[in-house]
Design an enzyme around this catalytic site. Structure first.
Site, mmCIF file in Angstrom:
data_model
loop_
_atom_site.group_PDB
_atom_site.id
_atom_site.type_symbol
_atom_site.label_atom_id
_atom_site.label_comp_id
_atom_site.label_asym_id
_atom_site.label_seq_id
_atom_site.Cartn_x
_atom_site.Cartn_y
_atom_site.Cartn_z
ATOM 1 N N HIS A 168 39.987 38.501 41.132
ATOM 2 C CA HIS A 168 39.841 38.651 39.304
ATOM 3 C C HIS A 168 40.840 37.792 38.625
ATOM 4 O O HIS A 168 41.714 37.510 39.401
ATOM 5 C CB HIS A 168 39.236 39.562 39.349
ATOM 6 C CG HIS A 168 38.597 39.660 37.316
ATOM 7 N ND1 HIS A 168 39.830 39.599 35.456
ATOM 8 C CD2 HIS A 168 37.846 39.643 37.220
ATOM 9 C CE1 HIS A 168 38.761 39.446 35.470
ATOM 10 N NE2 HIS A 168 37.714 39.914 35.650
ATOM 11 N N GLU B 190 31.676 43.444 40.375
ATOM 12 C CA GLU B 190 30.142 42.608 40.608
ATOM 13 C C GLU B 190 30.854 43.780 41.825
ATOM 14 O O GLU B 190 29.290 43.558 42.160
ATOM 15 C CB GLU B 190 30.988 41.679 40.964
ATOM 16 C CG GLU B 190 30.762 40.285 39.937
ATOM 17 C CD GLU B 190 29.665 40.813 38.464
ATOM 18 O OE1 GLU B 190 28.712 41.421 38.985
ATOM 19 O OE2 GLU B 190 29.044 39.590 37.886
HETATM 20 N N1 ACO Z 1 38.414 36.539 48.649
HETATM 21 C C1 ACO Z 1 38.856 34.782 50.084
HETATM 22 N N2 ACO Z 1 40.295 34.399 48.924
HETATM 23 C C2 ACO Z 1 39.917 34.472 47.664
HETATM 24 C C3 ACO Z 1 39.681 35.403 46.549
HETATM 25 C C4 ACO Z 1 37.911 36.148 47.344
HETATM 26 N N3 ACO Z 1 37.293 36.901 47.170
HETATM 27 N N4 ACO Z 1 39.898 35.597 45.687
HETATM 28 C C5 ACO Z 1 40.732 34.456 45.059
HETATM 29 N N5 ACO Z 1 41.121 33.955 46.288
HETATM 30 C C6 ACO Z 1 41.666 33.295 46.880
HETATM 31 C C7 ACO Z 1 41.779 31.804 46.615
HETATM 32 O O1 ACO Z 1 41.483 31.056 48.168
HETATM 33 C C8 ACO Z 1 42.875 31.340 46.923
HETATM 34 O O2 ACO Z 1 43.827 30.906 47.571
HETATM 35 P P1 ACO Z 1 44.453 29.767 47.341
HETATM 36 O O3 ACO Z 1 46.061 29.982 46.779
HETATM 37 O O4 ACO Z 1 45.591 29.336 48.689
HETATM 38 O O5 ACO Z 1 44.664 28.236 47.339
HETATM 39 C C9 ACO Z 1 44.153 31.642 45.952
HETATM 40 O O6 ACO Z 1 43.042 33.798 46.387
HETATM 41 C C10 ACO Z 1 43.662 31.888 44.219
HETATM 42 O O7 ACO Z 1 42.242 32.211 44.224
HETATM 43 P P2 ACO Z 1 41.372 31.220 42.714
HETATM 44 O O8 ACO Z 1 40.594 30.822 43.073
HETATM 45 O O9 ACO Z 1 42.626 29.968 42.371
HETATM 46 O O10 ACO Z 1 41.647 32.206 41.266
HETATM 47 P P3 ACO Z 1 41.157 32.621 40.115
HETATM 48 O O11 ACO Z 1 41.736 33.928 39.563
HETATM 49 O O12 ACO Z 1 40.808 31.216 39.697
HETATM 50 O O13 ACO Z 1 39.601 33.690 41.230
HETATM 51 C C11 ACO Z 1 38.066 34.454 40.903
HETATM 52 C C12 ACO Z 1 38.237 34.397 40.278
HETATM 53 C C13 ACO Z 1 36.882 32.852 40.765
HETATM 54 C C14 ACO Z 1 36.913 35.283 40.611
HETATM 55 C C15 ACO Z 1 37.614 34.620 42.933
HETATM 56 O O14 ACO Z 1 38.587 35.640 43.235
HETATM 57 C C16 ACO Z 1 36.879 34.371 43.357
HETATM 58 O O15 ACO Z 1 36.191 33.739 43.722
HETATM 59 N N6 ACO Z 1 36.221 35.758 43.403
HETATM 60 C C17 ACO Z 1 35.216 35.961 44.445
HETATM 61 C C18 ACO Z 1 33.338 36.184 43.631
HETATM 62 C C19 ACO Z 1 33.853 36.833 42.562
HETATM 63 O O16 ACO Z 1 33.655 38.178 43.292
HETATM 64 N N7 ACO Z 1 32.901 37.077 41.225
HETATM 65 C C20 ACO Z 1 32.692 37.584 39.943
HETATM 66 C C21 ACO Z 1 34.511 38.071 39.311
HETATM 67 S S1 ACO Z 1 33.668 39.050 37.595
HETATM 68 C C22 ACO Z 1 32.854 38.332 36.936
HETATM 69 O O17 ACO Z 1 33.470 37.557 36.248
HETATM 70 C C23 ACO Z 1 32.666 39.770 35.971
#
Ligand code: ACO
Length: 358
Positions: free
Chosen positions: A250, A305
């Site tokens: 998140h 989620e």
């Molecule tokens: N699985 C694997 N790796 C992940 C995940 C995940 N679910 N979430 C983040 N990471 C990793 C990314 O690959 C990234 O790695 P890197 O730095 O080596 O490139 C690092 O963690 C940071 O990721 P970002 O996308 O920059 O972090 P952000 O805070 O923007 O991510 C997000 C938030 C988009 C929700 C992300 O965690 C994700 O994609 N989760 C999966 C989708 C999901 O569950 N969405 C629902 C969110 S809740 C809502 O919207 C109501």
């Protein structure tokens, strides 16, 4: 200063919700979200978020009767829905139907907000039943509350237990700071466009799998895992293929999302905890450990989620409905934010750093 994804940038002031991502805390206008889940109805929570105070009995009665009065969708909107391609996703249908709504110029935004909150479930249920060749169910005209009526229009039945579970989910997801869809709503209304346009923008943003579209991905993930002995293999293979694990991570929470905890609590109170919930909990524990090894610098826990998917599956709702149902609660937050934005409006117009040829 350029900050990709506006991470950590404060882009607005709000009184609507406070999130402490380190502690896993969420307050609606100063009150912990758990209090709403235990002590407030969906209508009471919506009133509180929109007005900033608890409703008196007469105000609540008035809100309830307005939500009932606004439940019907105009026949031209039904006709628009009917001509949309059958394979158009529910979120695309909802966005199209909402964008076609005509609101009188004399209507106050608060009134339009109630109209939109009331009409979302009807649009979703209308489309769901028509696409599945089920007879249409008209909205109940008096005896059912907002959530019971939603269940009734979708399934033709009203189970008090199921409606209460859905109500908890809707309350928990009504408002959540400047998430992507809420930001989209605020940007649109900041141009002094109208509330319907702002909500249409929000719906388009909500659809994506990194935001409201994640629960379907969670169901797919759990179906792929299917048994405890496959958790490790499926998760590590996905990570090796640079795929994200849906329902984890998140932007704001660096610990377990409090809404995910509250939803889990709700499911565990059921007399019959479904078997696959046990699989979901096992998967949660093991995946957190794997993610800790895989991304030692990130704090990746379950987000709302993950257990939203569990709730929807417990309620035996079609995965196609998940994001639309989420939108039918977040509409309250979107409207409250748009109204707040207009209270002290300034046009959103950030700069962009040019990196092309000169
Ligand atoms: N699985 C694997 N790796 C992940 C995940 C995940 N679910 N979430 C983040 N990471 C990793 C990314 O690959 C990234 O790695 P890197 O730095 O080596 O490139 C690092 O963690 C940071 O990721 P970002 O996308 O920059 O972090 P952000 O805070 O923007 O991510 C997000 C938030 C988009 C929700 C992300 O965690 C994700 O994609 N989760 C999966 C989708 C999901 O569950 N969405 C629902 C969110 S809740 C809502 O919207 C109501």
């Amino acid at each position: 200063m350029y900050q990709p994804g506006l991470k950590g940038i404060i882009a607005a002031e709000t009184e609507l919700s406070y999130i402490n991502g380190e502690k896993g805390e969420l307050l609606y206008r100063g009150i912990p979200v758990h209090d709403f889940v235990h002590n407030y109805s969906c209508e009471e929570t919506a009133f509180y978020l929109l007005n900033g105070r608890t409703a008196h009995a007469s105000e609540l009665a008035n809100l309830r009767s307005k939500l009932i009065a606004y439940r019907n969708i105009p026949s031209y909107v039904e006709e628009i829905i009917d001509v949309l391609p059958r394979d158009l996703s529910m979120m695309d249908v909802l966005r199209t139907a909402i964008s076609s709504l005509e609101m009188s110029r004399n209507m106050k935004n608060y009134e339009i907000a109630l109209n939109l909150i009331a009409v979302f479930p009807t649009i979703i249920a209308y489309r769901y039943r028509s696409i599945n060749n089920l007879p249409r169910i008209q909205p109940a005209s008096d005896n059912l509350n907002h959530v019971e009526n939603f269940m009734y229009m979708l399934t033709g039945e009203v189970s008090k237990t199921k409606a209460q579970i859905l109500e908890k989910y809707l309350i928990l997801t009504m408002e959540h700071g400047l998430n992507a869809s809420t930001f989209a709503a605020r940007v649109t209304i900041s141009t002094e466009s109208d509330l319907v346009a702002a909500i249409t923008s929000a719906l388009g943003t909500m659809k994506g799998p990194l935001h409201g579209g994640a629960p379907t991905g969670v169901i797919n993930l759990l179906e792929e895992i299917s048994s405890n002995d496959r958790i490790h293999e499926v998760i590590t293979t996905k990570l090796a293929n640079k795929q994200r694990i849906m329902g984890f991570g998140h932007r704001v929470y660096k610990t377990v999302d409090p809404r995910a905890e509250a939803l889990k609590e709700t499911i565990l109170k059921l007399d019959d905890v479904p078997k696959w919930i046990e699989l979901a909990m096992e998967t949660e524990q093991e995946t957190i450990k794997i993610l800790q090894q895989h991304k030692p610098n990130q704090q990746l826990y379950t987000n709302v989620e993950y257990y939203a998917a569990a709730i929807m599956k417990t309620l035996e709702l079609d995965p196609e409905l998940f994001t639309a149902i989420f939108s039918s609660s977040r509409i309250v937050g979107w409207c409250a934010h748009a109204i707040e934005q207009l209270d002290n409006n300034i046009l959103y117009r950030p700069d962009v750093k040019y990196i092309g040829k000169k």
